[in-house]
Design a protein around this motif. Structure first.
Motif, PDB file in Angstrom:
ATOM      1  N   ARG A   1      52.544  66.530  46.485  1.00 12.40           N
ATOM      2  CA  ARG A   1      53.090  65.775  45.351  1.00 12.40           C
ATOM      3  C   ARG A   1      52.056  65.555  44.247  1.00 12.40           C
ATOM      4  O   ARG A   1      52.358  64.936  43.225  1.00 12.40           O
ATOM      5  CB  ARG A   1      53.632  64.429  45.837  1.00 12.40           C
ATOM      6  CG  ARG A   1      54.947  64.545  46.621  1.00 12.40           C
ATOM      7  CD  ARG A   1      55.237  63.239  47.348  1.00 12.40           C
ATOM      8  NE  ARG A   1      56.582  63.132  47.870  1.00 12.40           N
ATOM      9  CZ  ARG A   1      57.070  63.756  48.943  1.00 12.40           C
ATOM     10  NH1 ARG A   1      56.288  64.599  49.605  1.00 12.40           N
ATOM     11  NH2 ARG A   1      58.300  63.569  49.354  1.00 12.40           N
ATOM     12  N   PHE A   2      50.842  66.023  44.475  1.00  9.70           N
ATOM     13  CA  PHE A   2      49.798  65.888  43.456  1.00  9.70           C
ATOM     14  C   PHE A   2      49.292  67.276  43.083  1.00  9.70           C
ATOM     15  O   PHE A   2      49.664  68.256  43.719  1.00  9.70           O
ATOM     16  CB  PHE A   2      48.648  65.029  43.982  1.00  9.70           C
ATOM     17  CG  PHE A   2      49.006  63.577  44.119  1.00  9.70           C
ATOM     18  CD1 PHE A   2      48.815  62.690  43.058  1.00  9.70           C
ATOM     19  CD2 PHE A   2      49.547  63.095  45.294  1.00  9.70           C
ATOM     20  CE1 PHE A   2      49.155  61.355  43.177  1.00  9.70           C
ATOM     21  CE2 PHE A   2      49.897  61.752  45.419  1.00  9.70           C
ATOM     22  CZ  PHE A   2      49.704  60.881  44.364  1.00  9.70           C
ATOM     23  N   GLU A   3      48.439  67.311  42.090  1.00  9.93           N
ATOM     24  CA  GLU A   3      47.914  68.616  41.684  1.00  9.93           C
ATOM     25  C   GLU A   3      46.435  68.765  42.008  1.00  9.93           C
ATOM     26  O   GLU A   3      45.811  69.723  41.594  1.00  9.93           O
ATOM     27  CB  GLU A   3      48.160  68.825  40.180  1.00  9.93           C
ATOM     28  CG  GLU A   3      49.643  68.812  39.848  1.00  9.93           C
ATOM     29  CD  GLU A   3      49.965  69.639  38.616  1.00  9.93           C
ATOM     30  OE1 GLU A   3      49.135  69.638  37.681  1.00  9.93           O
ATOM     31  OE2 GLU A   3      51.026  70.288  38.608  1.00  9.93           O
ATOM     32  N   VAL A   4      45.893  67.818  42.724  1.00  9.35           N
ATOM     33  CA  VAL A   4      44.486  67.935  43.126  1.00  9.35           C
ATOM     34  C   VAL A   4      44.409  68.565  44.511  1.00  9.35           C
ATOM     35  O   VAL A   4      45.432  68.770  45.172  1.00  9.35           O
ATOM     36  CB  VAL A   4      43.784  66.557  43.122  1.00  9.35           C
ATOM     37  CG1 VAL A   4      43.780  65.979  41.725  1.00  9.35           C
ATOM     38  CG2 VAL A   4      44.434  65.621  44.105  1.00  9.35           C
ATOM     39  N   SER A   5      43.191  68.859  44.939  1.00  6.74           N
ATOM     40  CA  SER A   5      42.989  69.554  46.204  1.00  6.74           C
ATOM     41  C   SER A   5      43.284  68.663  47.406  1.00  6.74           C
ATOM     42  O   SER A   5      43.307  67.439  47.304  1.00  6.74           O
ATOM     43  CB  SER A   5      41.548  70.031  46.288  1.00  6.74           C
ATOM     44  OG  SER A   5      40.686  68.916  46.369  1.00  6.74           O
ATOM     45  N   ALA A   6      43.480  69.305  48.546  1.00  6.49           N
ATOM     46  CA  ALA A   6      43.727  68.581  49.788  1.00  6.49           C
ATOM     47  C   ALA A   6      42.579  67.630  50.149  1.00  6.49           C
ATOM     48  O   ALA A   6      42.843  66.489  50.534  1.00  6.49           O
ATOM     49  CB  ALA A   6      43.993  69.558  50.923  1.00  6.49           C
ATOM     50  N   PRO A   7      41.328  68.077  50.026  1.00  4.49           N
ATOM     51  CA  PRO A   7      40.235  67.146  50.334  1.00  4.49           C
ATOM     52  C   PRO A   7      40.266  65.899  49.446  1.00  4.49           C
ATOM     53  O   PRO A   7      39.951  64.802  49.920  1.00  4.49           O
ATOM     54  CB  PRO A   7      38.970  67.971  50.073  1.00  4.49           C
ATOM     55  CG  PRO A   7      39.382  69.354  50.333  1.00  4.49           C
ATOM     56  CD  PRO A   7      40.813  69.440  49.853  1.00  4.49           C
ATOM     57  N   ALA A   8      40.629  66.042  48.189  1.00  6.91           N
ATOM     58  CA  ALA A   8      40.677  64.888  47.289  1.00  6.91           C
ATOM     59  C   ALA A   8      41.652  63.842  47.827  1.00  6.91           C
ATOM     60  O   ALA A   8      41.334  62.651  47.890  1.00  6.91           O
ATOM     61  CB  ALA A   8      41.077  65.324  45.881  1.00  6.91           C
ATOM     62  N   ILE A   9      42.840  64.290  48.250  1.00  8.53           N
ATOM     63  CA  ILE A   9      43.828  63.363  48.812  1.00  8.53           C
ATOM     64  C   ILE A   9      43.317  62.779  50.119  1.00  8.53           C
ATOM     65  O   ILE A   9      43.449  61.579  50.381  1.00  8.53           O
ATOM     66  CB  ILE A   9      45.178  64.084  49.028  1.00  8.53           C
ATOM     67  CG1 ILE A   9      45.748  64.548  47.679  1.00  8.53           C
ATOM     68  CG2 ILE A   9      46.163  63.170  49.740  1.00  8.53           C
ATOM     69  CD1 ILE A   9      45.981  63.440  46.671  1.00  8.53           C
ATOM     70  N   SER A  10      42.713  63.625  50.928  1.00  6.71           N
ATOM     71  CA  SER A  10      42.164  63.172  52.202  1.00  6.71           C
ATOM     72  C   SER A  10      41.174  62.027  51.992  1.00  6.71           C
ATOM     73  O   SER A  10      41.157  61.052  52.738  1.00  6.71           O
ATOM     74  CB  SER A  10      41.480  64.339  52.907  1.00  6.71           C
ATOM     75  OG  SER A  10      40.969  63.955  54.167  1.00  6.71           O
ATOM     76  N   GLN A  11      40.375  62.173  50.942  1.00 10.64           N
ATOM     77  CA  GLN A  11      39.377  61.138  50.630  1.00 10.64           C
ATOM     78  C   GLN A  11      40.048  59.858  50.152  1.00 10.64           C
ATOM     79  O   GLN A  11      39.612  58.758  50.520  1.00 10.64           O
ATOM     80  CB  GLN A  11      38.398  61.687  49.599  1.00 10.64           C
ATOM     81  CG  GLN A  11      37.431  62.716  50.207  1.00 10.64           C
ATOM     82  CD  GLN A  11      36.874  63.706  49.196  1.00 10.64           C
ATOM     83  OE1 GLN A  11      36.883  63.455  47.990  1.00 10.64           O
ATOM     84  NE2 GLN A  11      36.378  64.834  49.673  1.00 10.64           N
ATOM     85  N   HIS A  12      41.105  59.967  49.359  1.00  7.66           N
ATOM     86  CA  HIS A  12      41.832  58.772  48.928  1.00  7.66           C
ATOM     87  C   HIS A  12      42.460  58.063  50.133  1.00  7.66           C
ATOM     88  O   HIS A  12      42.403  56.836  50.236  1.00  7.66           O
ATOM     89  CB  HIS A  12      42.936  59.156  47.941  1.00  7.66           C
ATOM     90  CG  HIS A  12      42.439  59.424  46.557  1.00  7.66           C
ATOM     91  ND1 HIS A  12      41.622  58.537  45.877  1.00  7.66           N
ATOM     92  CD2 HIS A  12      42.643  60.458  45.713  1.00  7.66           C
ATOM     93  CE1 HIS A  12      41.350  59.037  44.683  1.00  7.66           C
ATOM     94  NE2 HIS A  12      41.947  60.202  44.556  1.00  7.66           N
ATOM     95  N   LEU A  13      43.019  58.850  51.040  1.00  4.82           N
ATOM     96  CA  LEU A  13      43.656  58.257  52.218  1.00  4.82           C
ATOM     97  C   LEU A  13      42.625  57.529  53.070  1.00  4.82           C
ATOM     98  O   LEU A  13      42.907  56.478  53.646  1.00  4.82           O
ATOM     99  CB  LEU A  13      44.369  59.353  53.027  1.00  4.82           C
ATOM    100  CG  LEU A  13      45.624  59.928  52.353  1.00  4.82           C
ATOM    101  CD1 LEU A  13      46.134  61.156  53.092  1.00  4.82           C
ATOM    102  CD2 LEU A  13      46.729  58.862  52.258  1.00  4.82           C
TER     103      LEU A  13
END
Lengths: 102, 102
Positions: free
Chosen positions: A28-40
DNA sequence: TTTGCATTGACTTAATTAAGTGGATAAAGA
DNA sequence: TCTTTATCCACTTAATTAAGTCAATGCAAA
């Protein structure tokens, strides 16, 4: 502050609709998987979300306790009973002493 | 057996030309990065390659000691002094007692 | 004031670990 | 001889960790 970032607030809103796997959030976002992983990771450390390992997947959910704490903080800071992310946005744009909260 | 797989043999041949980072090896194949990572792990466990961590990169090199052991094994099995990967291919197609080697 | 420097935070790339799939092979029973 | 069952093994997808970049911010010294 865990909710200072708009991406993380959007994640929290999404999880408000129901649990999601990490990959579903990423999609649902346009950033990389690691970026989301870091937010989570930040949201989890703040106690706002929980993870359930389900095979290959990690299912993320809102943590009611963490949200309660957050709501209490908003009440304290703003004097309102019902917090909206819109008003929070205003607050966060002008941070005074939000240290250690959520 | 670490060298039973053609992909791993190709990796060893590539490293014969010089050291390569994991990503450079991956780029030369059409399989996924984890697949190559797993092959490199097998080669490393067999003592055929070494890794040097260089920042974000992992540089893979042939390990002369491991190759010596491999060459000795080939000599024992085939009675030749100079092993070729082509003949090895024949040998591996008809495995008898290759246990514990390399 | 301004310049220079250290810190922070969101992000990317590189690589890996973990979990599950599918095909081949081998051993064991009907 | 079949057939079934178990085991490998190469592979994929899902997710993460680690390392580095870059821009914004804060702040102390000139």
């Amino acid at each position: 502050m865990a909710l200072a970032d708009p991406t993380r607030r959007r994640i929290v809103e999404m999880l408000g609709e129901g649990a999601l796997a990490a990959g579903e959030i990423t999609a649902r976002f346009e950033v990389s998987a690691p970026a989301i992983s870091q937010h989570l990771k930040v949201l989890k450390a703040a106690g706002l979300v929980t993870v359930e390992v389900s095979g290959q997947r990690r299912i993320y959910r809102l943590d009611p306790a963490g949200l309660d704490a957050f709501e209490a903080w908003v009440r304290q800071v703003r004097g309102f009973w019902h917090a909206s992310l819109g008003r929070l946005e205003q607050e966060l744009a002008n941070p005074e002493k939000d240290e250690g909260v959520v």
